[in-house]
Structures are given as C-alpha cells and as structure tokens.
Design a protein around this motif. Structure first.
Motif, PDB file in Angstrom:
ATOM      1  N   GLY A   1     -49.163  12.190  -9.793  1.00 43.69           N
ATOM      2  CA  GLY A   1     -49.247  10.740  -9.628  1.00 43.69           C
ATOM      3  C   GLY A   1     -47.882  10.106  -9.587  1.00 43.69           C
ATOM      4  N   ASN A   2     -47.765   8.889 -10.171  1.00 40.35           N
ATOM      5  CA  ASN A   2     -46.500   8.168 -10.173  1.00 40.35           C
ATOM      6  C   ASN A   2     -45.424   8.864 -11.000  1.00 40.35           C
TER       7      ASN A   2
ATOM      8  N   GLY B   1     -44.671  11.861 -10.925  1.00 38.73           N
ATOM      9  CA  GLY B   1     -44.032  12.903 -10.134  1.00 38.73           C
ATOM     10  C   GLY B   1     -42.968  12.386  -9.184  1.00 38.73           C
ATOM     11  N   LEU B   2     -42.828  11.051  -9.086  1.00 38.33           N
ATOM     12  CA  LEU B   2     -41.830  10.476  -8.189  1.00 38.33           C
ATOM     13  C   LEU B   2     -40.434  10.580  -8.807  1.00 38.33           C
ATOM     14  N   PRO B   3     -39.414  10.875  -7.995  1.00 34.16           N
ATOM     15  CA  PRO B   3     -38.043  11.028  -8.519  1.00 34.16           C
ATOM     16  C   PRO B   3     -37.341   9.697  -8.727  1.00 34.16           C
ATOM     17  N   THR B   4     -37.778   8.908  -9.704  1.00 29.88           N
ATOM     18  CA  THR B   4     -37.154   7.628 -10.010  1.00 29.88           C
ATOM     19  C   THR B   4     -36.314   7.750 -11.278  1.00 29.88           C
ATOM     20  N   VAL B   5     -35.430   6.750 -11.468  1.00 34.33           N
ATOM     21  CA  VAL B   5     -34.582   6.748 -12.666  1.00 34.33           C
ATOM     22  C   VAL B   5     -35.428   6.628 -13.925  1.00 34.33           C
ATOM     23  N   LEU B   6     -36.442   5.772 -13.895  1.00 38.11           N
ATOM     24  CA  LEU B   6     -37.306   5.582 -15.063  1.00 38.11           C
ATOM     25  C   LEU B   6     -38.039   6.874 -15.408  1.00 38.11           C
ATOM     26  N   ASN B   7     -38.578   7.526 -14.380  1.00 33.15           N
ATOM     27  CA  ASN B   7     -39.287   8.786 -14.644  1.00 33.15           C
ATOM     28  C   ASN B   7     -38.352   9.862 -15.179  1.00 33.15           C
ATOM     29  N   SER B   8     -37.120   9.872 -14.706  1.00 32.42           N
ATOM     30  CA  SER B   8     -36.157  10.861 -15.193  1.00 32.42           C
ATOM     31  C   SER B   8     -35.884  10.664 -16.681  1.00 32.42           C
ATOM     32  N   VAL B   9     -35.709   9.404 -17.096  1.00 30.26           N
ATOM     33  CA  VAL B   9     -35.467   9.113 -18.511  1.00 30.26           C
ATOM     34  C   VAL B   9     -36.682   9.484 -19.348  1.00 30.26           C
ATOM     35  N   ILE B  10     -37.868   9.119 -18.853  1.00 30.32           N
ATOM     36  CA  ILE B  10     -39.098   9.434 -19.593  1.00 30.32           C
ATOM     37  C   ILE B  10     -39.289  10.945 -19.702  1.00 30.32           C
TER      38      ILE B  10
END
Length: 262
Positions: A74-75, A77-86
């Motif tokens: 889902g969301n 799995g997207l390579p975003t800065v927020l997801n990287s931190v999480i």
C-alpha cells in the motif's frame, strides 16, 4: 618461438614479451575479428581436444527453489521521506521487540526446478518484476540476507556450502559501474588482475606434458598466446590486447568501441 615480420622464427622469453611483439602476435591471430576470431578460438579448442583434455564444466541444478521477501504494501511501500523515517523507527522497534512488524510476506520465486547445462547459452525470459534478477542472484550466491531461501541448488552435485561459490559464478548486473578516470585498457587490465590466471596454468602444464609425450608440435602463435595468458603478469597484457583487438575490429567509432570493451 614466435614468427617475426619476415616470416622467420625468433625465441622470446614469455615474461619479457613486449608491446610490439604482442601487437604483431594479435595481428597474425586476429587480423579481422569477424573472420579470424572464430578460427582462432577453434584452434585453441582443437589443440586441447587433440590430447584428450576435458575442460572443467559446471552443471547447475535447482530443485523446489523458493525465495520469499517481507515488504510493506500500500502507501507504506512508496519511497517517500516520511515512509523512510517510519521504516527506520519501526525497524528499531522490531529489534527491541516492542513493535510488531507490519511487513507482509511476498513470494518472489515459487517452487521452481530446472537444470542449467554447460556449453550452452541459456535465455531467461519474463516480464518486469517476475523474479529474473532474484533467480540469477540466487544461482550466483549473491542474494541479500534479508530474503528467505528454501530448496536445493547444486553445482556438479555439490552444495554452495562445500566450496566458495563466488570464485565459480559471477553476476554482472545491467548497471555495471566503472571508474571514470580509467581508460578502457586500464579498466580491462584491472578486471584481469582481479580474476588472476585461475586454472589456466595447470591446464597448460598438463597440455604441454601430453603434447611432449605424443610428439606433437603446436602452432607457435597459439602456443605463445596460451603461455602468455597463463603466466602471472603477462596474462593481464595479452588478454587485454586480445579483447581490445576484437572490439576495435568490430566497432570503428569510439563510442561503440568503449561499449564493447566495457
């Protein structure tokens, strides 16, 4: 013994084979790559077959091979800065066993079996994301430690834990990086130094022993090339000259030449 410009024979120490002598030898062996390269390789093969030496070959068998990965869906799995931190915080929490993992299992390879035969070119086809790269990395022993592998892969009947697989198999990706400051010759020479002579020296020793016993006199130019390619130090230069000669004969412009050499 090498053939000079006038067609006579001259004795040369292999370890002292100079640039001009290597250049003349390549001109005699591979003058036109499209016509002479196959003949040259055939001569090498015929010399080895004449005395009954079997070239070492590897047969790869894989049975019930499975590769599984754990990924975010889902969301997440997207390579975003927020997801990287999480992801970093979640991985730290998983390590301390205070947070459950939110990753889902994904089966990349599912129960595949087959045989990769020696002396054959194997074509691997599949759509993007079908697991081609993962499969090749598994056979080459370069799969990441974060993936779970099950099944059996053998090389001539031996498992990867019985020998150093990285000395037997190599995987070259589609993005093969090189040092930009090096010339084409320097890049090839560096690669040759990393590979070394391998088993070529032992092969040549046995080849010469059998030819002497059978009173066989090999082709002088082929003999010089095989000896130079088997002696530490000289093999870097002679193999590099051979590759550059073949590529330069096939491609005339500089851009294609660099592509071929790399």
């Amino acid at each position: 013994m090498v053939t000079d410009v006038e067609g006579g024979m001259k004795e040369v120490e292999i370890k002292n084979l100079g640039f001009e002598e290597r250049k003349k030898m390549m001109e005699r062996l591979v003058r036109v790559a499209e016509e002479d390269n196959e003949k040259f390789l055939q001569k090498l093969r015929e010399r080895i077959d004449r005395v009954g030496i079997d070239i070492p070959m590897i047969e790869v068998r894989y049975e019930n091979l499975n590769v599984e990965a754990e990924i975010h869906v889902g969301n997440r799995g997207l390579p975003t800065v927020l997801n990287s931190v999480i992801n970093v915080l979640e991985a730290f929490g998983n390590y301390l066993h205070i947070l459950p993992s939110r990753k889902k299992p994904l089966l990349v390879l599912s129960n595949i079996s087959g045989i990769v035969k020696p002396q054959r070119m194997t074509l691997l086809l599949g759509p993007p994301g079908s697991g081609k790269t993962t499969f090749l990395l598994t056979l080459a022993g370069k799969l990441g430690s974060d993936l779970k592998v099950s099944g059996k892969v053998t090389y001539n009947g031996h498992g990867s834990d019985e020998f150093v697989l990285q000395r037997t198999a190599a995987y070259i990706g589609q993005h093969d990086l090189h040092i930009g400051e090096l010339t084409v010759r320097e890049t090839l020479a560096f690669s040759a130094r990393c590979q070394g002579v391998g088993t070529r020296y032992d092969l040549l020793t046995e080849l010469l022993r059998r030819e002497k016993a059978a009173n066989i006199r090999p082709d002088p130019d082929i003999d010089v090339f095989m000896k130079a390619a088997s002696v530490p130090g000289q093999q870097i230069d002679v193999v590099t000259d051979y590759i550059l000669k073949v590529c330069a004969s096939i491609h005339s412009n500089e851009s294609k030449f660099k592509f071929c050499a790399y």
